[in-house]
Design an enzyme around this catalytic site. Structure first.
Site, PDB file in Angstrom:
ATOM      1  N   GLU A   1       0.522  -1.238  -0.302  1.00 15.31           N
ATOM      2  CA  GLU A   1      -0.066  -0.208   0.151  1.00 15.31           C
ATOM      3  C   GLU A   1       0.979   1.018  -0.307  1.00 15.31           C
ATOM      4  O   GLU A   1       2.164   1.223   0.403  1.00 15.31           O
ATOM      5  CB  GLU A   1      -0.784   0.139   1.430  1.00 15.31           C
TER       6      GLU A   1
ATOM      7  N   LYS B   1      -4.414  -1.811  14.268  1.00 13.33           N
ATOM      8  CA  LYS B   1      -3.521  -1.201  14.593  1.00 13.33           C
ATOM      9  C   LYS B   1      -3.813  -0.896  16.757  1.00 13.33           C
ATOM     10  O   LYS B   1      -5.404  -0.720  16.468  1.00 13.33           O
ATOM     11  CB  LYS B   1      -3.496   0.004  14.429  1.00 13.33           C
TER      12      LYS B   1
HETATM   13  N1  PSU Z   1      -0.410   0.637   8.830  1.00 18.05           N
HETATM   14  C1  PSU Z   1       0.668   1.612   8.875  1.00 18.05           C
HETATM   15  N2  PSU Z   1       0.124   3.187   9.414  1.00 18.05           N
HETATM   16  C2  PSU Z   1      -0.749   3.039   7.995  1.00 18.05           C
HETATM   17  C3  PSU Z   1      -2.228   2.567   7.776  1.00 18.05           C
HETATM   18  C4  PSU Z   1      -1.614   1.103   8.142  1.00 18.05           C
HETATM   19  O1  PSU Z   1       1.907   0.287   9.511  1.00 18.05           O
HETATM   20  O2  PSU Z   1      -0.913   4.029   8.043  1.00 18.05           O
HETATM   21  C5  PSU Z   1      -3.195   3.220   7.544  1.00 18.05           C
HETATM   22  C6  PSU Z   1      -3.329   1.694   6.057  1.00 18.05           C
HETATM   23  O3  PSU Z   1      -3.467   2.015   4.702  1.00 18.05           O
HETATM   24  C7  PSU Z   1      -4.766   1.151   6.880  1.00 18.05           C
HETATM   25  C8  PSU Z   1      -5.696   3.317   7.081  1.00 18.05           C
HETATM   26  O4  PSU Z   1      -5.578   1.026   5.593  1.00 18.05           O
HETATM   27  O5  PSU Z   1      -4.270   3.591   7.646  1.00 18.05           O
HETATM   28  C9  PSU Z   1      -6.670   3.122   7.797  1.00 18.05           C
HETATM   29  O6  PSU Z   1      -7.246   4.150   8.114  1.00 18.05           O
HETATM   30  P1  PSU Z   1      -9.021   4.295   8.402  1.00 18.05           P
HETATM   31  O7  PSU Z   1      -8.215   3.898   9.891  1.00 18.05           O
HETATM   32  O8  PSU Z   1      -9.045   5.733   7.938  1.00 18.05           O
HETATM   33  O9  PSU Z   1      -9.424   3.244   8.202  1.00 18.05           O
END
Ligand code: PSU
Ligand code: MN
Length: 310
Positions: free
Chosen positions: A34, A168
């Site tokens: 990604e 996370k």
């Molecule tokens: N994992 C990481 N750092 C990030 C992300 C994932 O170590 O920045 C990103 C990914 O792209 C994930 C996004 O899909 O954060 C999730 O964002 P949200 O909670 O707004 O859906």
């Protein structure tokens, strides 16, 4: 109106770089990566250094990396060095989840893809395995905010294996597991019975399933493929022990970072980047080192899983 596009008819939107094109033609394993982690997850220049390192880790395992981003109305599958630099330094890159992907393409804007949008792009490009850091999930307080990452719905519908270090840890992990189960997503802890919690190896929660080899994960993916409309699989790979920040220590930083984001009234897609940034400061940069180590660890496992599928 034209007929709704099938995945096959999206080929004119996809630009493969030479390395990925050659690998697909030769039937070599390819791992999708990604780009939101580059633009919104880590500060410059560590973001671009890490992106290059992760690509090198995948090559060292005998697979080919395909970093995905949106540029000039195209889905880039495999970025050149110049593209990667451009992405890492540009200030106006959109964070693109499912809701944003077509907007970025239609308007020709730069877009970094989240787990959800990278899964969509990877599937359209014929890639089955994708490595990231941690997926998005159900945020703490979601019963009031309704903030639930589109990553979970995407896992429920798009047949791509996402190799992560779990969700996370700033999220509500039990609720995230519940939604994944409802969406029909198998969650597989790798080499452990416990669900890892991103920066920490331990979450205190038992993982729904546990497997100990890339080959067994590959066998699960092949079984899923026999069923129409099966969605994705989430692999949760614990960060190496030498790089982890233990859960007892991490909890304090996470709570404080969420309080800071709430005090600034941060909402929606800003929440994850702002909380990650606050945790980076509170840990004096240590969370970034852990984040880099776990992404690299996931990339190596993803490469080994992809190798079982070709
Ligand atoms: N994992 C990481 N750092 C990030 C992300 C994932 O170590 O920045 C990103 C990914 O792209 C994930 C996004 O899909 O954060 C999730 O964002 P949200 O909670 O707004 O859906
Ligand atoms: Mn959200």
């Amino acid at each position: 109106m034209t007929k709704p596009a099938s995945t096959a008819s999206l080929q004119d939107l996809i630009v493969y770089n030479d390395e990925v094109r050659a690998a697909l033609d030769a039937g070599k394993p390819v791992v999708a990566l990604e780009s939101t982690i580059i633009t919104h997850g880590m500060p410059f220049p560590r973001n671009v250094e890490t992106a290059r390192q992760v690509e090198a880790d995948i090559r060292a395992e005998g697979a080919v990396p395909a970093t995905i981003a949106l540029m000039d109305g195209k889905i880039m599958v495999g970025l050149s060095d110049a593209d990667l630099d451009r992405l890492a330094q540009a200030e106006d890159v959109m964070k693109c989840s499912r809701a944003d992907l077509t907007f970025a393409l239609a308007t020709g804007r730069y877009g970094a893809t989240t787990v959800a949008a990278t899964m969509m792009a990877a599937h359209a490009a014929g890639l089955k395995v994708f490595a990231t850091g941690g997926i998005g999930g159900v945020h703490k307080g979601a019963e009031l905010s309704f903030d639930i990452s589109a990553d979970l719905d995407e896992l429920g519908r798009t047949p791509v294996c996402v190799v992560s270090a779990g969700a996370k840890a700033l999220l509500d992990i039990p609720k995230t597991l519940e939604v994944l189960e409802t969406r029909g997503v198998p969650v597989i802890a790798y080499g452990t019975k416990e669900l890892p919690a991103f920066w920490s190896r331990s979450s205190g929660l038992e993982a729904p399933y546990s497997l100990n080899s890339a080959k067994e994960i590959g066998a699960l993916l092949k079984m899923r493929e026999r069923f129409a409309d099966h969605g994705g699989v989430l692999v949760a790979n614990p960060v190496p022990e030498t790089d982890e920040i233990p859960r007892a220590e991490m909890t304090g930083y996470i709570d404080e970072a969420i309080r800071m984001a709430e005090a600034q009234n941060i909402k929606g897609k800003e929440v994850t980047p702002v909380v990650l940034g606050a945790i980076l400061d509170l840990t004096n940069g240590r969370s970034l080192e852990t984040n880099i180590a776990l992404v690299r660890n996931n990339a190596r496992l993803a490469a080994r899983i992809a190798a079982t599928l070709v």
